[in-house]
Motif scaffolding. Structure first.
Motif, PDB file in Angstrom:
ATOM      1  N   GLY A 163       0.821  -1.197   0.000  1.00 29.83           N
ATOM      2  CA  GLY A 163       0.000   0.000   0.000  1.00 29.83           C
ATOM      3  C   GLY A 163       0.858   1.251   0.000  1.00 29.83           C
ATOM      4  N   THR A 164       0.298   2.339  -0.498  1.00 30.91           N
ATOM      5  CA  THR A 164       0.998   3.620  -0.470  1.00 30.91           C
ATOM      6  C   THR A 164      -0.026   4.745  -0.494  1.00 30.91           C
ATOM      7  OG1 THR A 164       2.842   4.879  -1.414  1.00 30.91           O
ATOM      8  CG2 THR A 164       1.281   3.914  -2.974  1.00 30.91           C
ATOM      9  N   GLY A 165       0.465   5.973  -0.498  1.00 29.35           N
ATOM     10  CA  GLY A 165      -0.387   7.145  -0.580  1.00 29.35           C
ATOM     11  C   GLY A 165       0.362   8.260  -1.268  1.00 29.35           C
ATOM     12  N   PHE A 166      -0.342   9.320  -1.619  1.00 26.22           N
ATOM     13  CA  PHE A 166       0.257  10.439  -2.349  1.00 26.22           C
ATOM     14  C   PHE A 166      -0.020  11.748  -1.620  1.00 26.22           C
ATOM     15  CE2 PHE A 166      -1.109   7.325  -5.621  1.00 26.22           C
ATOM     16  CZ  PHE A 166       0.153   6.897  -5.989  1.00 26.22           C
ATOM     17  N   GLY A 167       0.907  12.676  -1.725  1.00 31.15           N
ATOM     18  CA  GLY A 167       0.740  13.993  -1.147  1.00 31.15           C
ATOM     19  C   GLY A 167      -0.164  14.863  -1.992  1.00 31.15           C
ATOM     20  N   TYR A 168      -0.462  16.054  -1.478  1.00 31.17           N
ATOM     21  CA  TYR A 168      -1.339  16.986  -2.186  1.00 31.17           C
ATOM     22  C   TYR A 168      -0.569  17.929  -3.093  1.00 31.17           C
ATOM     23  CZ  TYR A 168      -5.070  15.345   0.845  1.00 31.17           C
ATOM     24  OH  TYR A 168      -5.981  14.553   1.479  1.00 31.17           O
ATOM     25  N   ASP A 169       0.707  18.148  -2.813  1.00 30.41           N
ATOM     26  CA  ASP A 169       1.521  19.014  -3.650  1.00 30.41           C
ATOM     27  C   ASP A 169       1.829  18.329  -4.978  1.00 30.41           C
ATOM     28  OD1 ASP A 169       3.516  21.406  -3.872  1.00 30.41           O
ATOM     29  OD2 ASP A 169       4.714  19.624  -4.327  1.00 30.41           O
ATOM     30  N   GLN A 194       4.235  18.655  -7.243  1.00 31.71           N
ATOM     31  CA  GLN A 194       5.608  18.203  -7.445  1.00 31.71           C
ATOM     32  C   GLN A 194       5.874  16.917  -6.674  1.00 31.71           C
ATOM     33  OE1 GLN A 194       8.683  21.091  -6.595  1.00 31.71           O
ATOM     34  NE2 GLN A 194      10.305  19.552  -6.572  1.00 31.71           N
ATOM     35  N   ARG A 195       5.387  16.866  -5.441  1.00 33.33           N
ATOM     36  CA  ARG A 195       5.584  15.647  -4.652  1.00 33.33           C
ATOM     37  C   ARG A 195       4.840  14.474  -5.280  1.00 33.33           C
ATOM     38  NH1 ARG A 195       5.315  15.793   1.746  1.00 33.33           N
ATOM     39  NH2 ARG A 195       7.407  16.587   1.279  1.00 33.33           N
ATOM     40  N   ARG A 196       3.640  14.694  -5.750  1.00 35.82           N
ATOM     41  CA  ARG A 196       2.874  13.611  -6.359  1.00 35.82           C
ATOM     42  C   ARG A 196       3.574  13.077  -7.607  1.00 35.82           C
ATOM     43  NH1 ARG A 196      -2.498  13.137  -4.916  1.00 35.82           N
ATOM     44  NH2 ARG A 196      -3.134  12.500  -7.003  1.00 35.82           N
ATOM     45  N   ALA A 197       4.158  13.964  -8.392  1.00 32.06           N
ATOM     46  CA  ALA A 197       4.872  13.525  -9.591  1.00 32.06           C
ATOM     47  C   ALA A 197       6.054  12.654  -9.214  1.00 32.06           C
ATOM     48  CB  ALA A 197       5.331  14.734 -10.397  1.00 32.06           C
ATOM     49  N   ARG A 198       6.763  13.051  -8.173  1.00 30.36           N
ATOM     50  CA  ARG A 198       7.910  12.273  -7.708  1.00 30.36           C
ATOM     51  C   ARG A 198       7.453  10.913  -7.168  1.00 30.36           C
ATOM     52  NH1 ARG A 198      12.457  10.185  -8.334  1.00 30.36           N
ATOM     53  NH2 ARG A 198      13.549   9.604  -6.427  1.00 30.36           N
ATOM     54  N   GLN A 199       6.373  10.909  -6.411  1.00 30.36           N
ATOM     55  CA  GLN A 199       5.861   9.655  -5.873  1.00 30.36           C
ATOM     56  C   GLN A 199       5.409   8.718  -6.991  1.00 30.36           C
ATOM     57  OE1 GLN A 199       3.049  11.612  -3.253  1.00 30.36           O
ATOM     58  NE2 GLN A 199       4.198  10.998  -1.445  1.00 30.36           N
ATOM     59  N   ALA A 200       4.846   9.280  -8.048  1.00 28.79           N
ATOM     60  CA  ALA A 200       4.442   8.461  -9.188  1.00 28.79           C
ATOM     61  C   ALA A 200       5.647   7.833  -9.876  1.00 28.79           C
ATOM     62  CB  ALA A 200       3.647   9.308 -10.178  1.00 28.79           C
ATOM     63  N   ALA A 201       6.746   8.584  -9.961  1.00 30.87           N
ATOM     64  CA  ALA A 201       7.963   8.055 -10.577  1.00 30.87           C
ATOM     65  C   ALA A 201       8.516   6.883  -9.761  1.00 30.87           C
ATOM     66  CB  ALA A 201       9.008   9.164 -10.707  1.00 30.87           C
ATOM     67  N   VAL A 202       8.498   7.015  -8.446  1.00 27.74           N
ATOM     68  CA  VAL A 202       8.929   5.910  -7.587  1.00 27.74           C
ATOM     69  C   VAL A 202       8.036   4.700  -7.800  1.00 27.74           C
ATOM     70  CG1 VAL A 202       9.136   5.153  -5.190  1.00 27.74           C
ATOM     71  CG2 VAL A 202       9.996   7.406  -5.868  1.00 27.74           C
TER      72      VAL A 202
END
Length: 269
Positions: free
Chosen positions: A159-165, A167-175
């Motif tokens: 499981g995971t989650g994403f931030g609201y910012d 730029q952070r969401r884009a980085r989390q998607a790349a991971v």
């Protein structure tokens, strides 16, 4: 006044159930909820139910224990003098709540001298309640629970989650793109406390997320740990805002190493 974990848990659970009944009834009474305010971004929302639930929780806790402190998501910190403070998320998963998705929770943890000793996570929509005390094990609706025995990352449900910012969401998607091919599958449910409890109950083999705050984690992390999970950060750090990883012990080392290599605790490559 006693700071015995079992007594603190009893108060936390009673309060979480009362707050949960209130927010559930408010949600069921309307077709659509209104956004009362936003926080870090326009998509990071607060409803009137969030603020009403936290007010109820504060009233109940301080009526029973007037010398305690409280750290709440909506109203911040109230200082105490007893050595006990409460970490409160009145609705974890507010966006789910806003959209009528039945996956949100009331999360209350008790800390004694800064150490979490009792925690409850209650899902008002399902009625499920997870509880734990330090050294006392973890429970779902009174039944003892434990993490899975998964020992192969390729077989792990993560499981995971994403931030609201953005730029952070884009980085989390790349991971996530790098992680998807090496695990069984990924789930993103939208409430950190329930994700941690899912690890505790064996519904997930592991969960990680960047950007979590103390109220997101305090109760759920204790429940996961007491169910046998390893709860950690990356690069030798404690779990915190940079990253929280909760995992079955059999896959934690490999998953942690992969997340470190991918830079999951950073907003830039």
């Amino acid at each position: 006044m006693t700071a015995e974990p079992a007594a603190l848990l009893t108060l936390a659970e009673t309060t979480a159930r009362e707050a949960g009944a209130m927010v559930y009834q408010r949600r069921e009474a309307v077709e659509r909820m209104d956004v009362a305010a936003t926080k870090s971004t326009p998509t990071d929302v607060v409803t009137e139910s969030d603020t009403a639930a936290e007010a109820l929780i504060r009233d109940r806790l301080l009526a029973a224990r007037p010398d305690d402190g409280i750290l709440g998501e909506e109203d911040g910190r109230t200082a105490g003098s007893s050595g006990v403070d409460w970490v409160v998320d009145p609705i974890d998963g507010t966006v789910n709540y806003l959209y009528g998705l039945p996956h949100y929770a009331v999360s209350i943890a008790a800390r004694v001298d800064g150490v979490v000793v009792a925690g409850v996570v209650h899902n008002p929509a399902s009625g499920e309640t997870w509880t734990a005390t330090a050294g006392g094990g973890a429970y779902l609706d009174g039944r003892a629970i434990s993490v899975t025995g998964c020992d192969q990352l390729g077989m792990a449900m993560v499981g995971t989650g994403f931030g609201y910012d953005a730029q952070r969401r884009a980085r989390q998607a790349a991971v996530l793109l790098e992680l998807v091919p090496v695990v069984r599958d990924i789930r993103r449910a939208g409430a950190a406390s329930l994700d941690l409890c899912a690890v505790a109950a064996g519904r997930l083999d592991a969960y990680y997320e960047r950007g979590l705050q103390p109220w997101d984690v305090a109760a759920g992390a204790l429940i996961a740990e007491q169910a046998g999970a390893t709860v950690t950060g990356l690069h030798g750090a404690a779990p915190g805002e940079d990253l929280v990883l909760a995992s079955a012990p059999g896959v934690v080392d490999e998953l942690r190493s992969l997340l470190e290599r991918l830079g999951a605790d950073r907003d830039t490559p």
